[in-house]
Design an enzyme around this catalytic site. Structure first.
Site, PDB file in Angstrom:
ATOM      1  CB  CYS A 271      -7.819  -9.247  -6.862  1.00 23.63           C
ATOM      2  SG  CYS A 271      -7.879  -8.400  -8.460  1.00 23.63           S
TER       3      CYS A 271
ATOM      4  CG  HIS B  56      -8.872  -4.732  -6.148  1.00 17.82           C
ATOM      5  ND1 HIS B  56      -7.971  -5.766  -6.087  1.00 17.82           N
ATOM      6  CD2 HIS B  56      -9.418  -4.628  -4.896  1.00 17.82           C
ATOM      7  CE1 HIS B  56      -7.943  -6.265  -4.865  1.00 17.82           C
ATOM      8  NE2 HIS B  56      -8.812  -5.592  -4.125  1.00 17.82           N
TER       9      HIS B  56
END
Length: 631
Positions: A343, A558
């Site tokens: 990510c 994330h």
């Protein structure tokens, strides 16, 4: 007036208001998409917006029932930018040549024609012509053939690859028509063949007998011999999807005119109906000059990424992640992440894709497939070139390529991982050369469920240089890959800024004689992180106030993207922000309105994204505008 009349008048009044509102919204969308800003301002003055005005393109498309039309427009070589142009083009096409756009439908004709009427949209259609006008049609076979060839020349629109079967079937001709072995066939009116942007042309054919008996036909002529043919026929095709080429079966099997829809459904099931945007053809061989990666360089790569070259390697999340785009309406700008892990790289690339669209495409976040690939090429090349030349001088940018074959074997110092030992790379001495090389290798960077992220990661490390990356770090032995296959902040910084700083504060800090290196200058792309809310570290103004109004968000290990559609956002002004998460499987963009200095005190129970926002907009109230807050 009685109640019925009042309700009727009220209904007509509301309908008129709705039509006016939708029409005005459609005009505004046309003016905005074509960048007629002054005209748009004049329209807003003469026809002010109301509560009934539609400001969301998805909502407007649903009201107009043109979602399928918009999806079809995306696959055009030059898509229309606005809905009004799509609607007008569709109406003109239907009125002039009955140009089909969707899939397959049965065309209803008059009573004497409806038994055989069939249209295969985007390919051809077969309908029985009017038998009363048969005298006007050419009956001589050669004259008919010449007319067919003349009509074919009128077709000046390119056909998409998915309809190559139809082009071959329409352009192929046959020597003769066989006869049934039993009941003789009655001669009837000619078949009418309708193709994309092509005038109707008619050819003689035999109708089926009432018993629906099979008609035996001869095999196809090749395209090279079609000038000798006189009468076309329709055999049953077979498909070989390899290399996207359609091959016709040369058999003498009969064609049955019954259960036509079922036959078509069976054929469609054999086709690859995955999204055209996501389907990428692999190159047979790279034309750029390639060099093999040596085992020494392979060891250095694995050590800087994982800490060693003998045990740890990429997990399946990395091995199956590339730079593929979202095909959902109004999310076409977005990259898609399959599982957690890469990510950090995806968010950094995504932020730069949005920046490029804002700067060069008038903020259009629904680019065509060709535009998306062009933007991705420039973004990836710019990241590699920035990493190669950040410290000045004329260094090479490296672009990696998967050769598919191992260049060396395992040893005591290196254990094969099925990826690194297969690498080749191309050296690029200019930004233009880097863009050309990335464009050539783009099918590998975009290969669905491929290794595009790994190839880009290795390209980035080679472009910066392993020794330069080690010099960027404050501590020796730091790996770019964090636990569980997550991207470290050092790797994200390398992707965003061209060097792998371990910190995100401004400049440097002298900590009892130890120099800690941070961000060296103000940046175009910023960073907001949940770690700052928890007082783990501080994000400096260079990253907190980017010039583009685009931020990479780090929340709970994330990375995602938050952006404003206008640059230079002030932390003291009401601001509309838009949030996109490549892993979030969103149906639409999240729109958040930030009201700064509202006296809101943060707590651990608040959505993490709000906590990140309040590290810049102090004590701000965040309005999710009807969306469910992301917890």
């Amino acid at each position: 007036y009685n109640t019925t009349n009042l309700l009727h008048l009220l209904s007509n009044f509301m309908m008129n208001q709705t039509v006016e509102s939708v029409t005005a919204s459609l005009f505004r969308e046309y003016l905005y998409r074509n960048n007629y800003r002054s005209t748009l301002e004049a329209l807003d003055k003469e026809v002010p917006r109301t509560n009934c005005s539609i400001t969301n393109r998805l909502e407007l498309a649903k009201v107009l029932h043109i979602l399928k039309l918009i999806k079809a427009n995306k696959h055009r070589e030059k898509p229309y930018p606005s809905m009004a142009e799509m609607i007008v083009a569709d109406l003109i096409a239907k009125a002039s040549v009955r140009n089909p756009e969707i899939c397959i439908e049965e065309r209803q004709h008059s009573a004497e024609m409806n038994s055989d009427g069939l249209v295969i949209k985007g390919t051809f259609s077969l309908t029985k012509s009017d038998p009363h006008n048969d005298k006007k049609k050419p009956t001589d076979a050669r004259a008919m053939h010449q007319q067919c060839m003349k009509d074919q020349s009128l077709n000046d629109r390119p056909m998409s690859n998915s309809f190559s079967k139809a082009r071959m079937m329409r352009n192929s001709h046959l020597k003769n028509i066989g006869k049934s072995n039993s009941t003789p066939l009655k001669e009837a009116g000619p078949l009418q063949v309708v193709g994309n942007s092509q005038k109707s042309r008619e050819i003689p054919v035999a109708t089926r007998p009432p018993s629906r008996q099979k008609n035996s036909y001869t095999e196809f002529e090749s395209l090279q011999e079609r000038s000798e043919a006189v009468v076309p026929k329709m055999p049953e095709p077979t498909f070989n999807m390899e290399n996207n080429n359609t091959k016709m079966s040369k058999t003498n099997e009969s064609l049955e005119f019954i259960d036509i829809e079922e036959d078509i459904d069976d054929e469609l099931q054999k086709l690859d109906l995955t999204s055209l945007r996501s389907r990428v053809k692999q190159p047979a061989k790279a034309t750029a000059k390639l060099e093999d990666l040596t085992v020494t360089d392979a060891i250095k790569l694995r050590e800087i990424v994982f800490g060693n070259a003998t045990s740890v390697s990429f997990n399946p999340e990395w091995e199956q992640q590339s730079f593929t785009f979202n095909d959902k309406f109004e999310l076409e700008f977005g990259l898609v992440q399959h599982k957690g892990g890469p990510c950090g790289i995806l968010a950094a690339v995504q932020a730069l894709v949005i920046k490029h669209l804002m700067a060069h495409y008038y903020g259009n976040l629904s680019p065509s497939n060709a535009e998306r690939q062009q933007v991705l090429t420039k973004v990836l090349a710019s990241i590699l070139w920035q990493a190669a030349n950040y410290d000045g001088g004329m260094k090479y940018a490296y672009v990696c390529y998967d050769s598919g074959r191992s260049k060396f074997q395992s040893s005591i110092l290196y254990r094969k991982d099925g990826i690194t030992e297969k690498l080749q790379f191309s050296r690029c001495s200019t930004l233009t050369a880097t863009e050309n090389c990335v464009q050539e290798f783009l099918p590998q960077f975009q290969s669905p469920m491929g290794k595009g992220c790994i190839l880009f990661l290795y390209s980035l490390i080679l472009s910066r240089g392993v020794d330069a990356i080690k010099a960027d770090l404050d501590e020796p032995g730091v790996a770019l890959m964090a636990n569980h296959g997550y991207c470290s902040q050092e790797l994200v910084n390398l992707c965003m800024m061209g060097y792998s700083a371990q910190n995100v504060f401004n400049d440097v800090i002298d900590l009892d004689g130890k120099i800690l290196k941070g961000i060296r200058e103000p940046r175009d792309i910023g960073l907001l992180t949940l770690y700052e809310y928890y007082k783990v570290f501080e994000v400096g103004s260079y990253l907190k106030r980017p010039s583009s109004g685009i931020w990479v968000i780090c929340s709970e290990s994330h990375y995602s993207v938050l952006f404003s559609k206008r640059s230079g956002c002030s932390p003291h002004q009401i601001t509309d922000l838009y949030y996109y998460d490549s892993l979030g499987n969103q149906e639409s963009l999240y729109k958040l309105t930030v009201y700064p200095d509202s006296g809101v005190l943060s707590s651990d129970e608040d959505p993490p994204l709000e906590l990140c926002i309040r590290t810049l907009w102090n004590s701000a109230r965040v309005d999710w505008n009807g969306s469910e807050p992301l917890l």
